[in-house]
Motif scaffolding. Sequence first.
Motif, PDB file in Angstrom:
ATOM      1  N   ASN A   1     -24.014  10.548 -27.883  1.00 44.53           N
ATOM      2  CA  ASN A   1     -24.295  11.897 -28.427  1.00 44.53           C
ATOM      3  C   ASN A   1     -23.084  12.459 -29.171  1.00 44.53           C
ATOM      4  O   ASN A   1     -22.732  13.643 -29.041  1.00 44.53           O
ATOM      5  N   MET A   2     -22.434  11.629 -29.947  1.00 42.18           N
ATOM      6  CA  MET A   2     -21.259  12.038 -30.724  1.00 42.18           C
ATOM      7  C   MET A   2     -21.690  12.405 -32.141  1.00 42.18           C
ATOM      8  O   MET A   2     -22.720  11.930 -32.639  1.00 42.18           O
ATOM      9  N   ASN A   3     -20.882  13.232 -32.779  1.00 46.45           N
ATOM     10  CA  ASN A   3     -21.136  13.552 -34.178  1.00 46.45           C
ATOM     11  C   ASN A   3     -20.811  12.338 -35.037  1.00 46.45           C
ATOM     12  O   ASN A   3     -19.925  11.538 -34.710  1.00 46.45           O
TER      13      ASN A   3
ATOM     14  N   LEU B   1     -17.669  -5.355 -31.471  1.00 50.74           N
ATOM     15  CA  LEU B   1     -16.552  -4.680 -32.130  1.00 50.74           C
ATOM     16  C   LEU B   1     -15.216  -5.127 -31.547  1.00 50.74           C
ATOM     17  O   LEU B   1     -14.235  -5.315 -32.271  1.00 50.74           O
ATOM     18  N   LEU B   2     -15.154  -5.303 -30.231  1.00 51.88           N
ATOM     19  CA  LEU B   2     -13.894  -5.684 -29.586  1.00 51.88           C
ATOM     20  C   LEU B   2     -13.539  -7.138 -29.855  1.00 51.88           C
ATOM     21  O   LEU B   2     -12.358  -7.474 -30.034  1.00 51.88           O
TER      22      LEU B   2
ATOM     23  N   THR C   1     -13.115   6.207 -30.625  1.00 54.90           N
ATOM     24  CA  THR C   1     -11.857   5.781 -30.013  1.00 54.90           C
ATOM     25  C   THR C   1     -12.032   4.446 -29.298  1.00 54.90           C
ATOM     26  O   THR C   1     -13.140   4.038 -28.942  1.00 54.90           O
ATOM     27  N   LEU C   2     -10.892   3.788 -29.075  1.00 55.25           N
ATOM     28  CA  LEU C   2     -10.898   2.516 -28.358  1.00 55.25           C
ATOM     29  C   LEU C   2     -11.383   2.698 -26.927  1.00 55.25           C
ATOM     30  O   LEU C   2     -12.076   1.830 -26.371  1.00 55.25           O
ATOM     31  N   GLU C   3     -11.054   3.832 -26.317  1.00 52.45           N
ATOM     32  CA  GLU C   3     -11.484   4.097 -24.938  1.00 52.45           C
ATOM     33  C   GLU C   3     -13.012   4.192 -24.853  1.00 52.45           C
ATOM     34  O   GLU C   3     -13.634   3.657 -23.920  1.00 52.45           O
ATOM     35  N   THR C   4     -13.607   4.852 -25.851  1.00 53.50           N
ATOM     36  CA  THR C   4     -15.071   4.968 -25.863  1.00 53.50           C
ATOM     37  C   THR C   4     -15.728   3.606 -26.033  1.00 53.50           C
ATOM     38  O   THR C   4     -16.746   3.298 -25.395  1.00 53.50           O
TER      39      THR C   4
END
Length: 642
Positions: free
Chosen positions: A550-552, A526-527, A558-561
């Motif tokens: 474990n996100m919805n 992705l990056l 986000t970019l940080e994630t």
Amino acid sequence: MSHRIPLTAVVTTVLGVTLGGLLAWRVYRTKRRRLLSNQKAAETVALPCPAEKDLTPVAFDPSAECTEEEVKAGESKPTPAPPTVQLPSCEQVFGVNPVTVSSTEEWQQLWPLFQKELSDFPVLGLDCEWVKTNGVSVKGKASAVSLLQMASYSGRCILVQLLHFRNSQQPFPLSLIQVLRDPHILKVGVGCYEDGKRLTRDYGLALACTVDLRFLALRQKKATVTNGLSLKSLAADLLDVTLDKSLELRCSNWEADHLTPQQMCYAARDAQVSIALFFCLLGHQSEGGPASPSGSSYAELVSRCQGLVDVPFRGRGDGEDKPVDGERRRKTIWKATTYTYPESGDQQVPDPRRNKRKPLGVGYSARKSPLYDNCFLHAPDGQPLCTCDKKKAKWYLDKGIGVLVSENPFIVRLLFEPSGRPDSQQDYYLTAKENLCVVCGKADSYIRKNIVPHEYRRHFPTEMKDHNSHDILLLCTSCHAASNVHDGFLKQLLADEFSAPQGCEEGLRLHEDTDRRKVRSAARALLSAGDGLPASRRLELEEMIKNYQNMNHDEPLTLETVNQAASLETRIFNEAYIPHGLKVVRTHAERGLKGLMELERRWRQHFLSSMRPKHLPPLWSVDHNHSKFLRKYGADIPIKLN
């Protein structure tokens, strides 16, 4: 007046005649078998060409009865010892012409005589030949085995053209399958274990009970290991036989319907040399020496190969003459330089100048200076304490805590009371030692050898690690490499005994987490790709990261994630990991000091048995310091492993 014969007399007479006839038949049969055995033994010594002998049974002549004296003599004679068979000389072995087999009928004609010779000595010299597919393939994978060579002790050699059975859809003869997998018939050669893997891969033929001759050469110390351990080198060193290993023959067309006489001689010679080398390495005499008993048992032969059966050879610079296939791929990448040989079907082979193997021991760095300076340290009252190197002796002088007593030999008397004194003047550490290989005596190149390998010694308690120079000896580079091969056998034996595997999956310190690696790859894609990814692929990669975090599904990524996922550590520590050496030492330590001393003694005895050193330092012992440890610490000392 009629006389009636009693019934008991009739029965007695009939039984007597019957038993007498049976006994006479048994004596005749024993004599007949003994005569046939002697005739066959004499024929074996003569080593005729592999033509079939007349096996027609001789009819029994009822008139050839034995006298009563012969019957009694046959009853009293013990069972005769098995006849002896004179092992043929190398010239006789190589003088036997090979025979090719490409059908079940041809095999059945040759098998009875071959089986008879296996009953005399259950050993087969074995080798395989194959060709490269389209020259050199991309992955270096060899084609199927084309030819299987098997030679008995007399030199009788059968060349089985395996592809003929496959192409004609013929099943392999049952006796061929059985003799290959028979666990009571040794198959000897150079690289025979690897040949067995190829036979299984290509034809499903199981090869059992293999012994690599390189192991026997190292164990018997009969090989000049500096010349390598290839079949050609062993034949030259031990049999004074020169093998033709020209590339024209080695890389010829082994899949041809009809092999040339040169091909047949080349193929048979490898198997015949293997069987001759086997008996030479075991010390069996050939022509002119004592005969060997016929029917030498499998147990007798295999006892001489203890620990070597079905073990692959993994020595440094093994010197195998065969091309390397995909199972044993070289790290060196072949360049495009090739040669073409018209005699070998115009197939291309690598430039032989780029395929030079190093002799055993090359690559080890020899010491630049002697290990033993044989300087002496004395107590204040003049009692000898130990030997040491000159650098350490001068250190006491530089610190002002010792005085020079003599230059030659270099003796330093300490000005303080040492922490300990030797129990007697007959102590290992008081003897001068020579700077030479303790095995062969070579004095111009040597390196240190840890008799108890470091992977075990490092876990010993401090009391058994201090002052252990007794277990550090000098070996030349060749003997050091050979000793490492033998050490591998004992390490594997310890691994099996104490369930302490070496290098298997459950023994790895770190595990590669495949799920983490997929997530990291998705984030990095992705990056790096940015908007260049198709929308469907982008959604797929984002979902992979969200599931791991474990996100919805509706929550934005986000970019940080993504950056956190791209920097994931994919290798995780294995909580159950226990190094092989630690597990072995820990198991011995459960029996206290005596258990650890048993492990130490086992490695020392292993070195003596496998290498047979001729130049050990005086007072070197397998029980060195053991009585001192027990007297000083006691058998019940708590063991604290490092």
